[in-house]
Design a protein around this motif. Sequence first.
Motif, PDB file in Angstrom:
ATOM      1  N   ALA A 113       0.831  -1.209   0.000  1.00  0.00           N
ATOM      2  CA  ALA A 113       0.000   0.000   0.000  1.00  0.00           C
ATOM      3  C   ALA A 113       0.861   1.253   0.000  1.00  0.00           C
ATOM      4  CB  ALA A 113      -0.934  -0.022   1.215  1.00  0.00           C
ATOM      5  N   ASN A 114       1.916   1.274   0.829  1.00  0.00           N
ATOM      6  CA  ASN A 114       2.802   2.446   0.897  1.00  0.00           C
ATOM      7  C   ASN A 114       3.534   2.652  -0.424  1.00  0.00           C
ATOM      8  OD1 ASN A 114       2.069   2.933   3.536  1.00  0.00           O
ATOM      9  ND2 ASN A 114       3.820   1.845   4.426  1.00  0.00           N
ATOM     10  N   ALA A 115       3.942   1.549  -1.040  1.00  0.00           N
ATOM     11  CA  ALA A 115       4.691   1.659  -2.294  1.00  0.00           C
ATOM     12  C   ALA A 115       3.831   2.205  -3.429  1.00  0.00           C
ATOM     13  CB  ALA A 115       5.258   0.289  -2.681  1.00  0.00           C
ATOM     14  N   LEU A 116       2.537   1.895  -3.413  1.00  0.00           N
ATOM     15  CA  LEU A 116       1.638   2.307  -4.495  1.00  0.00           C
ATOM     16  C   LEU A 116       0.802   3.538  -4.148  1.00  0.00           C
ATOM     17  CD1 LEU A 116       0.318  -1.199  -5.624  1.00  0.00           C
ATOM     18  CD2 LEU A 116       2.040   0.233  -6.770  1.00  0.00           C
ATOM     19  N   GLY A 117       0.872   3.987  -2.909  1.00  0.00           N
ATOM     20  CA  GLY A 117       0.054   5.120  -2.509  1.00  0.00           C
ATOM     21  C   GLY A 117      -1.416   4.776  -2.415  1.00  0.00           C
ATOM     22  N   LEU A 118      -1.711   3.537  -2.097  1.00  0.00           N
ATOM     23  CA  LEU A 118      -3.093   3.084  -1.954  1.00  0.00           C
ATOM     24  C   LEU A 118      -3.403   2.792  -0.490  1.00  0.00           C
ATOM     25  CD1 LEU A 118      -3.212   0.551  -4.938  1.00  0.00           C
ATOM     26  CD2 LEU A 118      -4.133   2.893  -4.897  1.00  0.00           C
ATOM     27  N   SER A 119      -4.692   2.634  -0.190  1.00  0.00           N
ATOM     28  CA  SER A 119      -5.071   2.282   1.176  1.00  0.00           C
ATOM     29  C   SER A 119      -4.847   0.792   1.411  1.00  0.00           C
ATOM     30  CB  SER A 119      -6.537   2.627   1.431  1.00  0.00           C
ATOM     31  OG  SER A 119      -7.385   1.775   0.688  1.00  0.00           O
ATOM     32  N   HIS A 120      -4.687   0.452   2.678  1.00  0.00           N
ATOM     33  CA  HIS A 120      -4.503  -0.947   3.077  1.00  0.00           C
ATOM     34  C   HIS A 120      -5.687  -1.796   2.607  1.00  0.00           C
ATOM     35  CE1 HIS A 120      -4.704  -4.421   5.775  1.00  0.00           C
ATOM     36  NE2 HIS A 120      -3.402  -4.268   6.016  1.00  0.00           N
TER      37      HIS A 120
ATOM     38  N   LEU B 173       7.833  -7.316  -4.463  1.00  0.00           N
ATOM     39  CA  LEU B 173       8.232  -7.313  -3.045  1.00  0.00           C
ATOM     40  C   LEU B 173       8.250  -8.709  -2.438  1.00  0.00           C
ATOM     41  CD1 LEU B 173       6.204  -4.195  -1.797  1.00  0.00           C
ATOM     42  CD2 LEU B 173       8.638  -4.317  -2.399  1.00  0.00           C
ATOM     43  N   GLU B 174       7.947  -9.720  -3.273  1.00  0.00           N
ATOM     44  CA  GLU B 174       7.913 -11.112  -2.806  1.00  0.00           C
ATOM     45  C   GLU B 174       6.927 -11.295  -1.651  1.00  0.00           C
ATOM     46  OE1 GLU B 174      11.872 -12.382  -1.929  1.00  0.00           O
ATOM     47  OE2 GLU B 174      12.607 -12.015  -3.954  1.00  0.00           O
ATOM     48  N   TYR B 175       5.766 -10.661  -1.803  1.00  0.00           N
ATOM     49  CA  TYR B 175       4.714 -10.795  -0.792  1.00  0.00           C
ATOM     50  C   TYR B 175       4.128 -12.204  -0.843  1.00  0.00           C
ATOM     51  CZ  TYR B 175       0.080 -10.410   1.329  1.00  0.00           C
ATOM     52  OH  TYR B 175      -1.037 -10.628   2.084  1.00  0.00           O
ATOM     53  N   VAL B 176       3.962 -12.794   0.339  1.00  0.00           N
ATOM     54  CA  VAL B 176       3.379 -14.131   0.449  1.00  0.00           C
ATOM     55  C   VAL B 176       2.104 -14.027   1.274  1.00  0.00           C
ATOM     56  CG1 VAL B 176       3.696 -16.486   1.298  1.00  0.00           C
ATOM     57  CG2 VAL B 176       5.626 -15.238   0.316  1.00  0.00           C
ATOM     58  N   VAL B 177       1.005 -14.584   0.763  1.00  0.00           N
ATOM     59  CA  VAL B 177      -0.272 -14.545   1.480  1.00  0.00           C
ATOM     60  C   VAL B 177      -0.175 -15.348   2.772  1.00  0.00           C
ATOM     61  CG1 VAL B 177      -2.698 -15.206   1.386  1.00  0.00           C
ATOM     62  CG2 VAL B 177      -1.582 -14.260  -0.631  1.00  0.00           C
ATOM     63  N   ASN B 178      -0.676 -14.789   3.855  1.00  0.00           N
ATOM     64  CA  ASN B 178      -0.748 -15.511   5.134  1.00  0.00           C
ATOM     65  C   ASN B 178      -1.917 -16.482   5.059  1.00  0.00           C
ATOM     66  OD1 ASN B 178      -1.166 -16.395   7.761  1.00  0.00           O
ATOM     67  ND2 ASN B 178      -0.598 -14.416   8.666  1.00  0.00           N
ATOM     68  N   SER B 179      -1.613 -17.709   4.649  1.00  0.00           N
ATOM     69  CA  SER B 179      -2.690 -18.686   4.433  1.00  0.00           C
ATOM     70  C   SER B 179      -3.405 -19.044   5.711  1.00  0.00           C
ATOM     71  CB  SER B 179      -2.119 -19.948   3.781  1.00  0.00           C
ATOM     72  OG  SER B 179      -1.128 -20.530   4.605  1.00  0.00           O
TER      73      SER B 179
END
Length: 353
Positions: free
Chosen positions: A19-26, A54-60
Amino acid sequence: MKPTDVLPARQPATIKDIANALGLSHSTVSRALNDFPHISAETKARVREKAAELEYVVNSGARTLRHASSSLIGLVVPHSTNELSATMTRVLASRCQRAGYQLVLSMCDDDEEIELRQVKALRQARALGIIIIPAPNLLEETAQLLSSASVVQFSRSHPRLSAPAVSIDGAKGVAAAIHHLGQLGHHRIAYVGLTSDLSTGASRFAGFRRGMESCGAPIDPALVRQGPGLGEFGRTAAAGLLQSPAPPTAIVFGTTELTSGGYEAIRRAGVRLPEDLSVIGFGDPPWFRHVSPTLSTIAMSFEEAAETAISLLLRRIAEAAEGRPPEPAVSLVLDPYLIVRETTGRPRARPGF
């Protein structure tokens, strides 16, 4: 870099980082990752691209809890090893399985901060209902979280909670035990029970006081031991009572765990039951009936209490699902009963053990 140098572990990226990187809301990022239909295809593509970068991984695990929210029922207990909590866990697991619910067991060791975290996690997971044995110092924040949930208190009740409670009248059971000992001629009766900070501890000690008054016997403060409901405390308390200059002629215990620890100390001391000392335990696990001599005890149907609590919770869950206001919170108190076996008898005059 030297061979001995170790790079700090990289922290996994979070939705907040994207969100911070794209300027969007959480919330927008979260909805894009979960493919919500009202999020534009362009935004979804940007979010997924940045998540991959960013190699984001979903918290399954968290996702599983969220999607299982329609079937979760929480059980929050101090620990699961005592007879009462173990029975509740077994009965609730069986009922949940039959009804298609999933049981989540949480243990807090009567720590109010741990209890808060567990309740918060259950509420965030949208658990349908919660059965709780509340900690003595339950926090206001915990009470607020539970105020809008389907909740049943079990064994104990807390003044900060308006939820219905199911308990067993320990006071009546302890009073009956004292009365039985008084009828046998005992006057120096010791009590080893829970601290009065707990509602169950206060109630059972009140039963001890009431029983002693009915027998016309004064309470000797030196013969009263109150503390945590642990076997170690029962051992220490019983050993101290046996070594006192004027030992008791009988001991009544206020929990199954205290009975277990106290019984061990009594046997180690070589005290004969009931010739030297009469003993009345609490609860009725199988070993009470198998030791020699068999143990007299304040018994109760933990299974009936557990079934009552679960049935009440399922009714409140149904009321919430149908949009009906919950029935007024009530306290259901079940009666215990005294089982007289072989560890109680008439006292005999003696200088001590």
